[in-house]
Write an enzyme that holds these catalytic residues in place. Structure first.
Site, PDB file in Angstrom:
ATOM      1  N   GLY A   1      72.005  14.867 -84.521  1.00  0.00           N
ATOM      2  CA  GLY A   1      72.191  16.167 -85.171  1.00  0.00           C
ATOM      3  C   GLY A   1      73.326  16.213 -86.180  1.00  0.00           C
ATOM      4  CB  THR A   2      75.145  19.168 -87.544  1.00  0.00           C
ATOM      5  OG1 THR A   2      73.929  19.847 -87.818  1.00  0.00           O
ATOM      6  CG2 THR A   2      76.151  19.448 -88.635  1.00  0.00           C
ATOM      7  CB  CYS A   3      77.947  16.582 -83.894  1.00  0.00           C
ATOM      8  SG  CYS A   3      79.309  15.660 -83.194  1.00  0.00           S
TER       9      CYS A   3
ATOM     10  CE  LYS B   1      87.045  15.834 -87.369  1.00  0.00           C
ATOM     11  NZ  LYS B   1      86.127  16.982 -87.430  1.00  0.00           N
TER      12      LYS B   1
ATOM     13  CB  ALA C   1      58.503  20.294 -81.032  1.00  0.00           C
TER      14      ALA C   1
ATOM     15  CB  ILE D   1      83.160  23.152 -92.648  1.00  0.00           C
ATOM     16  CG1 ILE D   1      82.397  23.044 -91.311  1.00  0.00           C
ATOM     17  CG2 ILE D   1      82.560  22.228 -93.696  1.00  0.00           C
ATOM     18  CD1 ILE D   1      80.907  23.293 -91.407  1.00  0.00           C
TER      19      ILE D   1
ATOM     20  CD  GLU E   1      88.323  32.662 -95.746  1.00  0.00           C
ATOM     21  OE1 GLU E   1      87.703  31.609 -95.561  1.00  0.00           O
ATOM     22  OE2 GLU E   1      87.878  33.783 -95.437  1.00  0.00           O
TER      23      GLU E   1
ATOM     24  N   GLY F   1      80.147  29.160 -93.681  1.00  0.00           N
ATOM     25  CA  GLY F   1      79.658  29.461 -92.342  1.00  0.00           C
ATOM     26  C   GLY F   1      78.309  28.828 -92.064  1.00  0.00           C
TER      27      GLY F   1
ATOM     28  CG  HIS G   1     110.720   8.852 -72.200  1.00  0.00           C
ATOM     29  ND1 HIS G   1     110.943   9.848 -73.121  1.00  0.00           N
ATOM     30  CD2 HIS G   1     111.589   7.849 -72.489  1.00  0.00           C
ATOM     31  CE1 HIS G   1     111.929   9.463 -73.931  1.00  0.00           C
ATOM     32  NE2 HIS G   1     112.335   8.262 -73.566  1.00  0.00           N
TER      33      HIS G   1
HETATM   34  P1  NAI Z   1      83.450  29.447 -90.643  1.00  0.00           P
HETATM   35  O1  NAI Z   1      82.692  30.662 -90.310  1.00  0.00           O
HETATM   36  O2  NAI Z   1      84.437  28.882 -89.706  1.00  0.00           O
HETATM   37  O3  NAI Z   1      84.228  29.680 -92.046  1.00  0.00           O
HETATM   38  C1  NAI Z   1      83.591  30.119 -93.214  1.00  0.00           C
HETATM   39  C2  NAI Z   1      84.604  30.879 -94.047  1.00  0.00           C
HETATM   40  O4  NAI Z   1      84.025  31.159 -95.307  1.00  0.00           O
HETATM   41  C3  NAI Z   1      85.024  32.189 -93.440  1.00  0.00           C
HETATM   42  O5  NAI Z   1      86.422  32.175 -93.252  1.00  0.00           O
HETATM   43  C4  NAI Z   1      84.569  33.226 -94.460  1.00  0.00           C
HETATM   44  O6  NAI Z   1      85.440  34.302 -94.581  1.00  0.00           O
HETATM   45  C5  NAI Z   1      84.510  32.409 -95.753  1.00  0.00           C
HETATM   46  N1  NAI Z   1      83.604  32.944 -96.776  1.00  0.00           N
HETATM   47  C6  NAI Z   1      82.352  33.413 -96.596  1.00  0.00           C
HETATM   48  N2  NAI Z   1      81.830  33.836 -97.785  1.00  0.00           N
HETATM   49  C7  NAI Z   1      82.775  33.634 -98.735  1.00  0.00           C
HETATM   50  C8  NAI Z   1      82.836  33.863-100.145  1.00  0.00           C
HETATM   51  N3  NAI Z   1      81.838  34.413-100.834  1.00  0.00           N
HETATM   52  N4  NAI Z   1      83.989  33.554-100.810  1.00  0.00           N
HETATM   53  C9  NAI Z   1      85.019  33.012-100.126  1.00  0.00           C
HETATM   54  N5  NAI Z   1      85.010  32.771 -98.790  1.00  0.00           N
HETATM   55  C10 NAI Z   1      83.901  33.082 -98.112  1.00  0.00           C
HETATM   56  O7  NAI Z   1      82.347  28.360 -91.024  1.00  0.00           O
HETATM   57  P2  NAI Z   1      82.427  26.825 -91.349  1.00  0.00           P
HETATM   58  O8  NAI Z   1      83.778  26.398 -91.770  1.00  0.00           O
HETATM   59  O9  NAI Z   1      81.302  26.632 -92.301  1.00  0.00           O
HETATM   60  O10 NAI Z   1      82.122  26.145 -89.955  1.00  0.00           O
HETATM   61  C11 NAI Z   1      80.914  26.436 -89.246  1.00  0.00           C
HETATM   62  C12 NAI Z   1      81.082  26.152 -87.784  1.00  0.00           C
HETATM   63  O11 NAI Z   1      81.241  24.767 -87.557  1.00  0.00           O
HETATM   64  C13 NAI Z   1      82.280  26.878 -87.190  1.00  0.00           C
HETATM   65  O12 NAI Z   1      81.884  27.702 -86.144  1.00  0.00           O
HETATM   66  C14 NAI Z   1      83.156  25.779 -86.691  1.00  0.00           C
HETATM   67  O13 NAI Z   1      83.714  26.087 -85.430  1.00  0.00           O
HETATM   68  C15 NAI Z   1      82.237  24.551 -86.597  1.00  0.00           C
HETATM   69  N6  NAI Z   1      83.015  23.361 -86.908  1.00  0.00           N
HETATM   70  C16 NAI Z   1      83.963  22.951 -86.021  1.00  0.00           C
HETATM   71  C17 NAI Z   1      84.764  21.880 -86.305  1.00  0.00           C
HETATM   72  C18 NAI Z   1      85.825  21.505 -85.333  1.00  0.00           C
HETATM   73  O14 NAI Z   1      85.754  21.888 -84.186  1.00  0.00           O
HETATM   74  N7  NAI Z   1      86.844  20.780 -85.733  1.00  0.00           N
HETATM   75  C19 NAI Z   1      84.628  21.129 -87.549  1.00  0.00           C
HETATM   76  C20 NAI Z   1      83.659  21.687 -88.423  1.00  0.00           C
HETATM   77  C21 NAI Z   1      82.876  22.745 -88.090  1.00  0.00           C
END
Ligand code: NAI
Length: 459
Positions: free
Chosen positions: A41-43, A52, A115, A178, A197, A263, A435
């Site tokens: 998948g994506t991960c 990473k 599927a 991301i 953002e 997102g 330590h």
């Molecule tokens: P996210 O929902 O975390 O962030 C998307 C950001 O885009 C939000 O802060 C939002 O306000 C902003 N945004 C939306 N429309 C915009 C616009 N028109 N102009 C400017 N900013 C705008 O989604 P993201 O980063 O895509 O990640 C998706 C999922 O993947 C998350 O739930 C995250 O937890 C997961 N993920 C986790 C990782 C980790 O655990 N290290 C690594 C990568 C992803």
């Protein structure tokens, strides 16, 4: 149509789906797994792991640069981005081959195809009908688009991870996990990065002081972070892109590549939720109970398609919960303490409550802090940052830990265990940590909750 019968069908071979399939097979169920794209998948293919890989090489580069600045090393890091990309591909292949091997040795039948879920207990793929008593939907998520003109001139995070050269100027739309992880990596590789953002601050649900520290450090390294800026239009400008955005006033920037990371939303390939009568949340995610059961008995859903924490380790845990329920075992899902990591440089990692969340739910807490500057290992490694431990005031038990700095995600596992077990102040005092190690700082921060940190600043 031919018929094939199994105990369990899993739709989707990402971390949630493949791990649930293996767990169920280990418990003696006959399992069929459908994966139409790449196993893992994506991960594995275009998310956590490739990111990473890029971030690890970026961190090595930053370390060499820091040591060169101190004249300990004589040359700054010269690198081949193409070689880095070939390394990323090799790691993905090794992992996806590994998952395929694990499925095989655990006797999970795998069909490489998308599927479609027909009704309770029935799925179809390539003109064949497959039956099972229980079905787990683990179809994951996909990137959301934004309703502005010109998004065809942007690239997604998957493409951003697979670029063959480092863009001179990189614009990132979305300062979520991301967006920030990509910004951190490409900044180290030499891109001039601008993050746009829409929200007034980054990661509003996490610890404010720590996120602000992270933001300052990223800015010092050269990442331009513009919060409160909503993207309006993206245009092609010769070979580059022009991004129009608005905060207090209209602004624009030019970039050689624009990443859209605004997102992710549930992916429903092959699942007609309406026709099946699956109940959805307001955000159009599949609604599940604590056993990951949907409103339709014998149909379960796990991972990104149910929303919540869109994290691979959340999906693993949700898969375990679904399999337990299918087997009739009433086991605690273990989802209560969800570790959260942002692998930027510096990284952020947290488990349990933040101070704000504790206040909101009426939990009175005391906070202990410890800075990397007071730890021998951190000084030896040139690592910076700080750690916070939150304890409930009355019970003196651990309810939250946050870390910002090098090694935060690895330190978090030990911290998350302390939160899950609500480790008491006395237990922290009796606990011996090796330590020198960065882990010592967690104990010191815990002792600082009640003024007993030995190596911390006197307060
Ligand atoms: P996210 O929902 O975390 O962030 C998307 C950001 O885009 C939000 O802060 C939002 O306000 C902003 N945004 C939306 N429309 C915009 C616009 N028109 N102009 C400017 N900013 C705008 O989604 P993201 O980063 O895509 O990640 C998706 C999922 O993947 C998350 O739930 C995250 O937890 C997961 N993920 C986790 C990782 C980790 O655990 N290290 C690594 C990568 C992803």
């Amino acid at each position: 149509m031919e018929e094939n019968k199994y105990d369990l069908i899993v739709i989707g071979g990402g971390p949630g789906g493949y791990s649930a399939a293996i767990s169920a097979a280990k418990e003696g169920l006959s399992v069929l797994l459908f994966e139409g794209g790449s196993m893992g998948g994506t991960c594995l293919n275009e998310g956590c792991i490739p990111t990473k890989y890029l971030l690890d090489k970026a961190a090595a580069l930053e370390k060499v640069r820091a040591l060169t600045e101190k004249e300990i090393f004589k040359e700054p890091g010269l690198f081949s981005f193409q070689k880095i990309q070939r390394g990323r591909e090799k790691v993905i292949k090794k992992l996806t081959d590994g998952v395929r091997y694990l499925l095989k040795v655990n006797k999970v039948t795998v069909i490489h195809g998308f599927a479609s879920l027909k009704e309770v207990g029935k799925a179809e793929c390539g003109g064949m009908l497959y039956e099972a008593k229980d079905i787990i939907i683990a179809t994951g998520s996909e990137s959301v688009n934004i309703p502005v003109a010109g998004t065809e001139y942007t690239i997604g995070s998957a493409q951003a991870l697979a670029l063959e050269s480092v863009p001179k100027r990189l614009a990132v739309i979305g300062g979520g996990v991301i967006g920030m992880e990509l910004a951190s990596a490409y900044c180290s590789y030499g891109s001039e990065v601008t993050v746009l953002e829409a929200m007034p601050s980054l990661f509003p649900t996490e610890d404010k002081e720590m996120i602000s520290y992270m933001e300052k450090e990223l800015t010092k390294r050269g990442v331009r972070i513009l919060t409160g800026r909503k993207v309006k239009v993206i245009e092609k400008a010769g070979l580059s892109r022009r991004v129009f955005f608005e905060g207090a006033k209209p602004e624009e920037i030019y970039a050689d590549a624009v990443v859209l990371a605004a997102g992710r939303k549930p992916s429903y390939k092959g699942i007609d939720a309406e026709k099946l009568g699956l109940a959805l949340t307001e955000k159009k995610e599949i609604q599940v109970d604590e056993h990951m059961q949907t409103n339709i008995p014998h149909i379960y859903a796990i991972g990104d398609v149910i929303g919540g924490y869109q994290l691979a380790h959340a999906a693993y845990a949700e898969g375990e919960a679904a399999v337990s329920h299918i087997l009739g075992k009433d086991r605690e899902s273990g989802l209560s303490v969800m570790p959260r990591c942002i692998y930027t440089m510096p990284a952020y990692a947290a488990a349990g409550l933040t101070e704000t969340k504790a206040k909101e739910q009426g939990t009175e807490t005391v906070k202990g802090k410890f800075f990397y500057s007071g730890n021998g290992m951190a000084l030896a490694e040139g690592a910076e940052g700080f750690i916070q431990v939150l304890m409930e005031k009355d019970t003196k038990t651990t309810v939250g830990i946050q870390i910002v700095g090098e090694g935060a995600p690895e330190l978090l596992s030990f911290a998350a265990l302390a939160v899950k077990n609500r480790m008491t102040f006395d237990e922290w005092r009796q606990f011996i940590v090796a330590h020198p190690s960065l882990s010592e700082m967690i104990k010191e921060a815990a002792l600082d909750c009640f003024g007993m940190s030995v190596h911390g600043a006197v307060r």
